[in-house]
Every structure is written in C-alpha cells, then in structure tokens.
Scaffold this motif. Structure first.
Motif, PDB file in Angstrom:
ATOM      1  N   ARG A  79      15.766  15.973 -22.723  1.00 23.78           N
ATOM      2  CA  ARG A  79      14.913  16.728 -21.803  1.00 23.78           C
ATOM      3  C   ARG A  79      14.758  18.148 -22.324  1.00 23.78           C
ATOM      4  O   ARG A  79      15.707  18.723 -22.837  1.00 23.78           O
ATOM      5  CB  ARG A  79      15.529  16.729 -20.406  1.00 23.78           C
ATOM      6  N   VAL A  80      13.571  18.693 -22.143  1.00 22.30           N
ATOM      7  CA  VAL A  80      13.261  20.028 -22.665  1.00 22.30           C
ATOM      8  C   VAL A  80      12.683  20.876 -21.542  1.00 22.30           C
ATOM      9  O   VAL A  80      11.899  20.400 -20.733  1.00 22.30           O
ATOM     10  CB  VAL A  80      12.240  19.943 -23.824  1.00 22.30           C
ATOM     11  N   SER A  81      13.093  22.144 -21.505  1.00 29.92           N
ATOM     12  CA  SER A  81      12.525  23.109 -20.566  1.00 29.92           C
ATOM     13  C   SER A  81      12.078  24.327 -21.370  1.00 29.92           C
ATOM     14  O   SER A  81      12.904  25.097 -21.855  1.00 29.92           O
ATOM     15  CB  SER A  81      13.572  23.514 -19.524  1.00 29.92           C
ATOM     16  N   LEU A  82      10.765  24.471 -21.527  1.00 30.66           N
ATOM     17  CA  LEU A  82      10.218  25.532 -22.370  1.00 30.66           C
ATOM     18  C   LEU A  82       9.628  26.697 -21.582  1.00 30.66           C
ATOM     19  O   LEU A  82       9.103  27.632 -22.168  1.00 30.66           O
ATOM     20  CB  LEU A  82       9.147  24.957 -23.305  1.00 30.66           C
ATOM     21  N   VAL A  83       9.702  26.640 -20.256  1.00 27.10           N
ATOM     22  CA  VAL A  83       9.163  27.732 -19.433  1.00 27.10           C
ATOM     23  C   VAL A  83      10.276  28.766 -19.227  1.00 27.10           C
ATOM     24  O   VAL A  83      11.296  28.468 -18.602  1.00 27.10           O
ATOM     25  CB  VAL A  83       8.654  27.203 -18.073  1.00 27.10           C
ATOM     26  N   PRO A  84      10.103  29.975 -19.763  1.00 33.27           N
ATOM     27  CA  PRO A  84      11.154  30.980 -19.629  1.00 33.27           C
ATOM     28  C   PRO A  84      11.486  31.282 -18.169  1.00 33.27           C
ATOM     29  O   PRO A  84      10.599  31.356 -17.317  1.00 33.27           O
ATOM     30  CB  PRO A  84      10.568  32.215 -20.322  1.00 33.27           C
ATOM     31  N   LEU A  85      12.749  31.420 -17.889  1.00 33.22           N
ATOM     32  CA  LEU A  85      13.339  31.808 -16.606  1.00 33.22           C
ATOM     33  C   LEU A  85      13.289  30.712 -15.532  1.00 33.22           C
ATOM     34  O   LEU A  85      13.849  30.906 -14.463  1.00 33.22           O
ATOM     35  CB  LEU A  85      12.708  33.098 -16.061  1.00 33.22           C
ATOM     36  N   ARG A  86      12.678  29.581 -15.787  1.00 39.68           N
ATOM     37  CA  ARG A  86      12.629  28.521 -14.780  1.00 39.68           C
ATOM     38  C   ARG A  86      14.042  28.006 -14.489  1.00 39.68           C
ATOM     39  O   ARG A  86      14.446  27.911 -13.335  1.00 39.68           O
ATOM     40  CB  ARG A  86      11.749  27.369 -15.237  1.00 39.68           C
ATOM     41  N   ASP A  87      14.792  27.652 -15.531  1.00 38.80           N
ATOM     42  CA  ASP A  87      16.147  27.143 -15.324  1.00 38.80           C
ATOM     43  C   ASP A  87      17.064  28.218 -14.754  1.00 38.80           C
ATOM     44  O   ASP A  87      17.940  27.937 -13.942  1.00 38.80           O
ATOM     45  CB  ASP A  87      16.742  26.612 -16.630  1.00 38.80           C
ATOM     46  N   LEU A  97      29.034  30.523  -7.631  1.00 42.47           N
ATOM     47  CA  LEU A  97      29.957  29.912  -8.592  1.00 42.47           C
ATOM     48  C   LEU A  97      29.193  29.321  -9.770  1.00 42.47           C
ATOM     49  O   LEU A  97      29.564  29.520 -10.932  1.00 42.47           O
ATOM     50  CB  LEU A  97      30.809  28.831  -7.920  1.00 42.47           C
ATOM     51  N   THR A  98      28.097  28.634  -9.474  1.00 51.42           N
ATOM     52  CA  THR A  98      27.277  28.057 -10.539  1.00 51.42           C
ATOM     53  C   THR A  98      26.681  29.155 -11.401  1.00 51.42           C
ATOM     54  O   THR A  98      26.647  29.047 -12.628  1.00 51.42           O
ATOM     55  CB  THR A  98      26.150  27.190  -9.944  1.00 51.42           C
ATOM     56  N   VAL A  99      26.218  30.223 -10.774  1.00 47.99           N
ATOM     57  CA  VAL A  99      25.660  31.353 -11.516  1.00 47.99           C
ATOM     58  C   VAL A  99      26.705  31.918 -12.457  1.00 47.99           C
ATOM     59  O   VAL A  99      26.457  32.137 -13.643  1.00 47.99           O
ATOM     60  CB  VAL A  99      25.145  32.457 -10.556  1.00 47.99           C
ATOM     61  N   THR A 100      27.900  32.136 -11.939  1.00 51.31           N
ATOM     62  CA  THR A 100      28.964  32.709 -12.749  1.00 51.31           C
ATOM     63  C   THR A 100      29.279  31.829 -13.944  1.00 51.31           C
ATOM     64  O   THR A 100      29.328  32.302 -15.086  1.00 51.31           O
ATOM     65  CB  THR A 100      30.238  32.911 -11.892  1.00 51.31           C
ATOM     66  N   LEU A 101      29.490  30.536 -13.706  1.00 52.50           N
ATOM     67  CA  LEU A 101      29.862  29.630 -14.791  1.00 52.50           C
ATOM     68  C   LEU A 101      28.739  29.470 -15.807  1.00 52.50           C
ATOM     69  O   LEU A 101      28.978  29.559 -17.018  1.00 52.50           O
ATOM     70  CB  LEU A 101      30.259  28.263 -14.221  1.00 52.50           C
ATOM     71  N   GLN A 102      27.536  29.227 -15.341  1.00 51.92           N
ATOM     72  CA  GLN A 102      26.414  28.966 -16.242  1.00 51.92           C
ATOM     73  C   GLN A 102      25.990  30.213 -17.017  1.00 51.92           C
ATOM     74  O   GLN A 102      25.857  30.168 -18.237  1.00 51.92           O
ATOM     75  CB  GLN A 102      25.216  28.423 -15.455  1.00 51.92           C
ATOM     76  N   VAL A 103      25.764  31.293 -16.304  1.00 47.95           N
ATOM     77  CA  VAL A 103      25.245  32.496 -16.952  1.00 47.95           C
ATOM     78  C   VAL A 103      26.296  33.117 -17.868  1.00 47.95           C
ATOM     79  O   VAL A 103      26.023  33.389 -19.042  1.00 47.95           O
ATOM     80  CB  VAL A 103      24.732  33.513 -15.910  1.00 47.95           C
ATOM     81  N   GLY A 105      28.955  31.712 -19.117  1.00 41.71           N
ATOM     82  CA  GLY A 105      29.221  30.771 -20.202  1.00 41.71           C
ATOM     83  C   GLY A 105      28.174  30.871 -21.304  1.00 41.71           C
ATOM     84  O   GLY A 105      28.503  30.917 -22.491  1.00 41.71           O
ATOM     85  N   ASN A 106      26.898  30.924 -20.924  1.00 43.81           N
ATOM     86  CA  ASN A 106      25.838  31.044 -21.927  1.00 43.81           C
ATOM     87  C   ASN A 106      25.871  32.384 -22.650  1.00 43.81           C
ATOM     88  O   ASN A 106      25.561  32.463 -23.832  1.00 43.81           O
ATOM     89  CB  ASN A 106      24.468  30.832 -21.280  1.00 43.81           C
ATOM     90  N   LEU A 107      26.237  33.437 -21.956  1.00 46.91           N
ATOM     91  CA  LEU A 107      26.344  34.745 -22.615  1.00 46.91           C
ATOM     92  C   LEU A 107      27.474  34.780 -23.639  1.00 46.91           C
ATOM     93  O   LEU A 107      27.412  35.517 -24.627  1.00 46.91           O
ATOM     94  CB  LEU A 107      26.562  35.850 -21.569  1.00 46.91           C
ATOM     95  N   LEU A 108      28.510  33.960 -23.438  1.00 48.58           N
ATOM     96  CA  LEU A 108      29.682  33.992 -24.322  1.00 48.58           C
ATOM     97  C   LEU A 108      29.566  33.095 -25.547  1.00 48.58           C
ATOM     98  O   LEU A 108      30.349  33.246 -26.488  1.00 48.58           O
ATOM     99  CB  LEU A 108      30.932  33.592 -23.530  1.00 48.58           C
ATOM    100  N   VAL A 109      28.598  32.172 -25.578  1.00 49.18           N
ATOM    101  CA  VAL A 109      28.531  31.194 -26.671  1.00 49.18           C
ATOM    102  C   VAL A 109      28.513  31.867 -28.042  1.00 49.18           C
ATOM    103  O   VAL A 109      29.300  31.522 -28.925  1.00 49.18           O
ATOM    104  CB  VAL A 109      27.310  30.255 -26.505  1.00 49.18           C
ATOM    105  N   PHE A 110      27.646  32.831 -28.256  1.00 49.09           N
ATOM    106  CA  PHE A 110      27.561  33.508 -29.556  1.00 49.09           C
ATOM    107  C   PHE A 110      27.982  34.974 -29.475  1.00 49.09           C
ATOM    108  O   PHE A 110      27.639  35.772 -30.342  1.00 49.09           O
ATOM    109  CB  PHE A 110      26.149  33.385 -30.133  1.00 49.09           C
ATOM    110  N   ALA A 111      28.750  35.319 -28.439  1.00 46.42           N
ATOM    111  CA  ALA A 111      29.197  36.716 -28.285  1.00 46.42           C
ATOM    112  C   ALA A 111      30.135  37.135 -29.414  1.00 46.42           C
ATOM    113  O   ALA A 111      30.018  38.244 -29.934  1.00 46.42           O
ATOM    114  CB  ALA A 111      29.877  36.895 -26.931  1.00 46.42           C
ATOM    115  N   THR A 112      31.040  36.260 -29.824  1.00 45.33           N
ATOM    116  CA  THR A 112      31.957  36.618 -30.913  1.00 45.33           C
ATOM    117  C   THR A 112      31.188  36.812 -32.211  1.00 45.33           C
ATOM    118  O   THR A 112      31.464  37.737 -32.977  1.00 45.33           O
ATOM    119  CB  THR A 112      33.037  35.535 -31.092  1.00 45.33           C
TER     120      THR A 112
END
Length: 196
Positions: A79-87, A97-103, A105-112
């Motif tokens: 599945r693909v979502s190409l519309v920015p900010l929709r997800d 809680l979902t915001v904290t984990l998802q956002v 988590g995504n910010l930390l993937v390439f932080a190092t």
C-alpha cells in the motif's frame, strides 16, 4: 525453535533487547577501530571510529524494526500513500499515545545518521545534504516495504518525518562537524609593483 528465534528477531521487544545486548560489542568495535587507526597515525582516530560504529549501531535497529512484517505480510499487496500529511493527520486524530509512538519513532529512525554523518564526513557537513541523505535512505526503506509486501503502508509522511529527524539531529551536532578541507594558506604574497 522457529518461534524462539522469531521472538528475538521478529518483534520490537526482541530487536530492542538485542540492541542493548550488542552495546558492549559496539564499544569493543570502537576501541578496535580507534586502536588500529591510531597505530597507522590517523588523526582523530577515536572520533572517526565512534562516528562509524555509532552510525551503524544507532540506525540498523530502527531500520530493522520498520522492516518487520505485519500480520498479513505476503498475503496483501503493498500500500502506498503519496499525499503529504494525510497519514500524519490520521495519526494525530488517533490520540496522544499513537502520536507519541509514531511521530517520535519516525523522527528517530535516521537521527543517529543525521547526528554523526557530518561529524564523520566533511562532505556531509550541511543540513540540506543530511536532509537529502536521510530522505533517500527513507525512500529506499519505504520502497522495500512495498516490494516485499510487508503489510505496511509506504508513506511520503514517513519519508518527511525520517528526514526531519535527521535534520534536527544534524543541527544538534553542528558544533562537532568536520570542517571542509581548505587549501593551505602560506604567507601573503606581496602585490606586484607596476612597471616591473
């Protein structure tokens, strides 16, 4: 036996435990690399070694986690979502809680990677270059999720958050960035005298 290995390799908790258990090995790798580089006369051997090992140690577990298959992996198409900010808006509506984990988590993937790459490589000592590097790496991961049919959504919002996390981390490490190589400057030459 397969379930035992899956508990370690195929769950978020298992990946987190393996990451913690691998910390002494990462420290040993830093020491071995720095020792070898120091023996060959490399300048900033410890800094380079810490950055090299840190980039791998701090990035691979996150990528491993986001590449874990979902419950219906292989049985559902990618599945693909190409519309920015929709997800992102969907996540925000799901609760704190979902915001904290998802956002986060995504910010930390390439932080190092964003924090240490400009410390290690002078050519990457620029926020736009780190953003481009992280976005490129994130697009590769999202494409792999789609192609491998991992029961995950390949989303442009993930790319945006991954790149943003790397950019923020790069800004945090700015004082330790390697200076770009410059031509050695000698004593100033005297200006030519007219008529000679």
């Amino acid at each position: 036996m397969v379930r035992g290995w899956h508990g370690w390799l195929g769950t978020f908790n298992g990946v987190a435990l393996i990451t913690v258990a691998a910390l002494p090995l990462a420290a040993l790798a830093v020491w071995a690399l720095a020792h070898r580089r120091s023996a060959t006369g490399t300048t900033a051997a410890w800094r380079m070694s810490l950055a090299d090992v840190g980039i791998v140690y701090g990035t691979v577990p996150w990528v491993w986690m986001i590449m874990l298959p979902g419950d219906r992996a292989g049985n559902v198409p990618g599945r693909v979502s190409l519309v920015p900010l929709r997800d992102l808006l969907t996540i925000l509506a799901a609760g704190p809680l979902t915001v904290t984990l998802q956002v986060i988590g995504n910010l930390l993937v390439f932080a190092t990677l964003g924090f240490l790459a400009p410390v290690r490589f002078a050519a990457l000592a620029s926020v736009p270059r780190i953003l481009a590097l992280a976005a490129g790496c994130s697009m590769l991961v999202e494409a792999a999720q789609y192609v491998l049919r991992l029961d995950r959504v390949s989303s442009v919002d993930d790319v945006l958050l991954n790149a943003a996390g790397a950019g923020l981390a790069a800004l945090a490490s700015r004082r330790w960035w390697r200076a770009p190589a410059t031509a050695p400057s000698g004593p100033p030459r005297p200006a030519p005298v007219p008529g000679r």
